[in-house]
Design a protein around this motif. Structure first.
Motif, PDB file in Angstrom:
ATOM      1  N   GLY A 241      27.087  43.102  35.130  1.00 46.46           N
ATOM      2  CA  GLY A 241      25.838  43.224  35.890  1.00 46.46           C
ATOM      3  C   GLY A 241      26.067  43.319  37.381  1.00 46.46           C
ATOM      4  N   TYR A 242      26.941  42.472  37.907  1.00 48.40           N
ATOM      5  CA  TYR A 242      27.210  42.467  39.348  1.00 48.40           C
ATOM      6  C   TYR A 242      27.891  43.759  39.806  1.00 48.40           C
ATOM      7  N   ALA A 243      28.709  44.344  38.914  1.00 47.26           N
ATOM      8  CA  ALA A 243      29.544  45.501  39.295  1.00 47.26           C
ATOM      9  C   ALA A 243      28.896  46.841  38.972  1.00 47.26           C
ATOM     10  N   LYS A 244      27.605  46.818  38.705  1.00 44.75           N
ATOM     11  CA  LYS A 244      26.895  48.024  38.252  1.00 44.75           C
ATOM     12  C   LYS A 244      27.084  49.232  39.185  1.00 44.75           C
ATOM     13  N   HIS A 245      27.120  48.984  40.486  1.00 53.74           N
ATOM     14  CA  HIS A 245      27.177  50.086  41.455  1.00 53.74           C
ATOM     15  C   HIS A 245      28.537  50.245  42.137  1.00 53.74           C
ATOM     16  N   ILE A 246      29.557  49.586  41.607  1.00 52.70           N
ATOM     17  CA  ILE A 246      30.883  49.702  42.223  1.00 52.70           C
ATOM     18  C   ILE A 246      31.927  50.070  41.155  1.00 52.70           C
ATOM     19  N   ALA A 247      33.026  50.617  41.606  1.00 55.59           N
ATOM     20  CA  ALA A 247      34.068  51.089  40.674  1.00 55.59           C
ATOM     21  C   ALA A 247      35.123  50.012  40.456  1.00 55.59           C
ATOM     22  N   VAL A 248      34.740  48.944  39.768  1.00 53.75           N
ATOM     23  CA  VAL A 248      35.687  47.883  39.419  1.00 53.75           C
ATOM     24  C   VAL A 248      35.717  47.745  37.902  1.00 53.75           C
ATOM     25  N   ARG A 249      36.915  47.812  37.336  1.00 53.60           N
ATOM     26  CA  ARG A 249      37.085  47.762  35.871  1.00 53.60           C
ATOM     27  C   ARG A 249      37.337  46.325  35.437  1.00 53.60           C
ATOM     28  N   HIS A 250      36.689  45.901  34.372  1.00 57.46           N
ATOM     29  CA  HIS A 250      36.820  44.510  33.919  1.00 57.46           C
ATOM     30  C   HIS A 250      36.915  44.470  32.398  1.00 57.46           C
ATOM     31  N   LEU A 251      37.529  43.392  31.904  1.00 58.97           N
ATOM     32  CA  LEU A 251      37.732  43.251  30.463  1.00 58.97           C
ATOM     33  C   LEU A 251      37.888  41.775  30.110  1.00 58.97           C
ATOM     34  N   ALA A 252      37.283  41.365  28.977  1.00 54.63           N
ATOM     35  CA  ALA A 252      37.497  40.030  28.427  1.00 54.63           C
ATOM     36  C   ALA A 252      38.430  40.133  27.229  1.00 54.63           C
TER      37      ALA A 252
ATOM     38  N   GLN B 246      41.850  49.257  26.072  1.00 52.28           N
ATOM     39  CA  GLN B 246      41.224  49.124  27.389  1.00 52.28           C
ATOM     40  C   GLN B 246      42.252  48.806  28.469  1.00 52.28           C
ATOM     41  N   LEU B 247      43.197  47.945  28.133  1.00 47.01           N
ATOM     42  CA  LEU B 247      44.240  47.576  29.092  1.00 47.01           C
ATOM     43  C   LEU B 247      45.063  48.784  29.518  1.00 47.01           C
ATOM     44  N   GLN B 248      45.341  49.664  28.574  1.00 47.17           N
ATOM     45  CA  GLN B 248      46.148  50.847  28.874  1.00 47.17           C
ATOM     46  C   GLN B 248      45.438  51.809  29.828  1.00 47.17           C
ATOM     47  N   LYS B 249      44.106  51.748  29.840  1.00 50.55           N
ATOM     48  CA  LYS B 249      43.342  52.599  30.754  1.00 50.55           C
ATOM     49  C   LYS B 249      43.325  52.042  32.177  1.00 50.55           C
ATOM     50  N   GLY B 250      43.662  50.756  32.297  1.00 44.45           N
ATOM     51  CA  GLY B 250      43.676  50.115  33.623  1.00 44.45           C
ATOM     52  C   GLY B 250      42.525  49.140  33.790  1.00 44.45           C
ATOM     53  N   ILE B 251      42.833  47.965  34.348  1.00 45.76           N
ATOM     54  CA  ILE B 251      41.842  46.899  34.513  1.00 45.76           C
ATOM     55  C   ILE B 251      42.025  46.263  35.890  1.00 45.76           C
ATOM     56  N   ASP B 252      40.913  45.950  36.543  1.00 49.84           N
ATOM     57  CA  ASP B 252      40.972  45.246  37.828  1.00 49.84           C
ATOM     58  C   ASP B 252      40.780  43.737  37.657  1.00 49.84           C
ATOM     59  N   ILE B 253      39.763  43.356  36.862  1.00 48.39           N
ATOM     60  CA  ILE B 253      39.483  41.936  36.620  1.00 48.39           C
ATOM     61  C   ILE B 253      39.690  41.648  35.133  1.00 48.39           C
ATOM     62  N   LEU B 254      40.584  40.715  34.847  1.00 52.79           N
ATOM     63  CA  LEU B 254      40.876  40.337  33.466  1.00 52.79           C
ATOM     64  C   LEU B 254      40.373  38.906  33.243  1.00 52.79           C
ATOM     65  N   ILE B 255      39.487  38.761  32.255  1.00 55.40           N
ATOM     66  CA  ILE B 255      38.953  37.439  31.887  1.00 55.40           C
ATOM     67  C   ILE B 255      39.600  37.085  30.553  1.00 55.40           C
ATOM     68  N   ALA B 256      40.279  35.952  30.477  1.00 57.73           N
ATOM     69  CA  ALA B 256      41.141  35.711  29.308  1.00 57.73           C
ATOM     70  C   ALA B 256      41.181  34.261  28.882  1.00 57.73           C
ATOM     71  N   THR B 257      41.321  34.066  27.563  1.00 56.26           N
ATOM     72  CA  THR B 257      41.715  32.750  27.051  1.00 56.26           C
ATOM     73  C   THR B 257      43.243  32.716  27.065  1.00 56.26           C
ATOM     74  N   PRO B 258      43.840  31.549  27.297  1.00 59.20           N
ATOM     75  CA  PRO B 258      45.295  31.492  27.509  1.00 59.20           C
ATOM     76  C   PRO B 258      46.139  32.030  26.356  1.00 59.20           C
ATOM     77  N   GLY B 259      45.761  31.702  25.112  1.00 58.37           N
ATOM     78  CA  GLY B 259      46.582  32.119  23.969  1.00 58.37           C
ATOM     79  C   GLY B 259      46.680  33.620  23.819  1.00 58.37           C
ATOM     80  N   ARG B 260      45.539  34.316  23.835  1.00 60.44           N
ATOM     81  CA  ARG B 260      45.549  35.782  23.697  1.00 60.44           C
ATOM     82  C   ARG B 260      46.252  36.433  24.880  1.00 60.44           C
TER      83      ARG B 260
END
Length: 369
Positions: free
Chosen positions: A94-105, A118-132
């Motif tokens: 929602g916050y990044a609607k108008h900007i070119a920032v890539r994110h993934l959980a 998705q990772l292979q395409k490139g990511i700027d912000i990665l949201i992650a649980t430690p195990g995965r």
């Protein structure tokens, strides 16, 4: 004061306005300017205080203003549960609607194939649980050498869930020169020690003492025999059929047993806890949020990340062992100025737990008969 006044640039500010946020919360007012200045932060803040916006908005802005970009993530947000990872990812979208920032959980419990794609395409912000995260790092799908911003969210829960060794492994993989943002609802000695080991001259922010409960929440307690709890709960739920109710149990098996008992009495419910698959948990949460079902039973860890803006009612079927957990539980209702109800069932053996809760919140809960 609005978000523009604390330094948020126009494209992100416009997205916030479209979502319907106009005023920053207290933690956002304090944290955003500090993060934009490049300092580390240690923040003590409960769920529901606007913590996600406090770190996501300035990180999005800092990434947007940079010209350098590659496939590797530049910001890493570590969280204890899948639900919280998804919730933060939705907020960032929602916050990044108008900007070119890539994110993934990324999180366990589901196939990693889509996440890897998705990772292979490139990511700027990665949201992650430690195990995965560590799984995909070990398989060569993620490189953490370009991380500039590291966020540890709900650090107390990460320690409670036994992630300390995973955290230490991850900290060795990210650059030492980085900005670190550390958030926890509670600040016991173990958390403070962890924070001291990974932060550099941090600014400290404390928002909403853990002992305080929202004024808009009507709280009360039923003194009842343990074996009579289910009958009382069924009576309450049948009386208020259309009211969405989040029910807390102490154990996973207790949640399942309660759901089956309610079903026999004609009350439809769903459960979320650690033994459920990610899809089952997400389906249950979606059904609850959209009103397909009105009763959701949860354990404390699974409930982290549940963010329902107009939840009218919480019931503590079992009192929590930890008094502070009571505050977090009932804080799911009575948000954004709305009124909410919080009922607690207290058996004879739970009376010492009730006394600890009342000592923490500073008043005696009214008794309902």
């Amino acid at each position: 004061m609005n978000f523009n006044n604390i330094g948020i640039i126009a494209p992100i500010f416009d997205a916030i306005k479209e979502i319907g946020y106009t005023e920053p919360t207290e933690i956002q007012k304090q944290a955003i300017p500090i993060i934009l200045s490049g300092k580390d932060i240690i923040g003590c803040a409960q769920t529901g205080t606007g913590k996600t916006g406090a770190f996501a908005l300035p990180i999005l802005q800092l990434l947007t203003l940079e010209t350098k970009k590659n496939k590797n993530p530049r910001a890493l947000v570590l969280v204890p549960t899948r639900e919280l990872a998804l919730q933060i990812d939705q907020s960032v979208a929602g916050y990044a609607k108008h900007i070119a920032v890539r994110h993934l959980a990324i999180y366990g419990g589901v196939s990693a194939l889509k996440q890897i794609d998705q990772l292979q395409k490139g990511i700027d912000i990665l949201i992650a649980t430690p195990g995965r995260l560590l799984d995909l790092v070990s398989q060569g799908h993620i490189t953490l050498s370009d991380i500039q911003y590291l966020v540890l969210d709900e650090a107390d829960n990460m320690l409670d869930m036994g992630f300390i060794h995973d955290l230490k492994r991850i900290l060795k993989l990210v650059p030492q020169k980085r900005q670190t943002l550390f958030f926890s609802a509670t600040m016991p000695q173990a958390i403070r020690k962890l924070a001291d080991s990974i932060l550099s001259h941090p600014a400290e922010i404390n928002v909403t003492p853990v002992s305080s409960t929202a004024e808009k929440i009507s709280q009360s307690v039923f003194f009842i025999e343990k074996k009579e709890k289910t009958a009382l709960l069924t009576k309450i739920l049948k009386k208020e059929k259309q009211i969405q109710t989040l029910i807390f149990t102490r154990t996973k098996h207790g949640a399942d047993r309660l759901s089956k008992s309610l079903s026999k009495s004609g009350v439809v419910s769903a459960c979320i806890h650690g033994n459920k698959s990610q899809n089952a948990r997400q389906n249950a949460l979606t059904s609850f949020k959209n009103g397909t079902i009105n009763v959701l039973i949860a354990t404390d860890i699974a409930a982290r990340g549940i963010d329902i803006s107009e939840l009218p009612q919480v019931i503590n079927y079992d009192l929590p062992e930890d008094s502070e957990t009571y505050v977090h539980r009932i804080g799911r209702t009575g948000r954004a100025g709305k009124e909410g109800k919080a009922y607690s069932f207290c058996s004879e053996e739970e009376k010492p737990l009730l006394m600890k809760i009342q000592k923490l919140i500073g008043f005696q809960l009214p008794i309902t008969k």
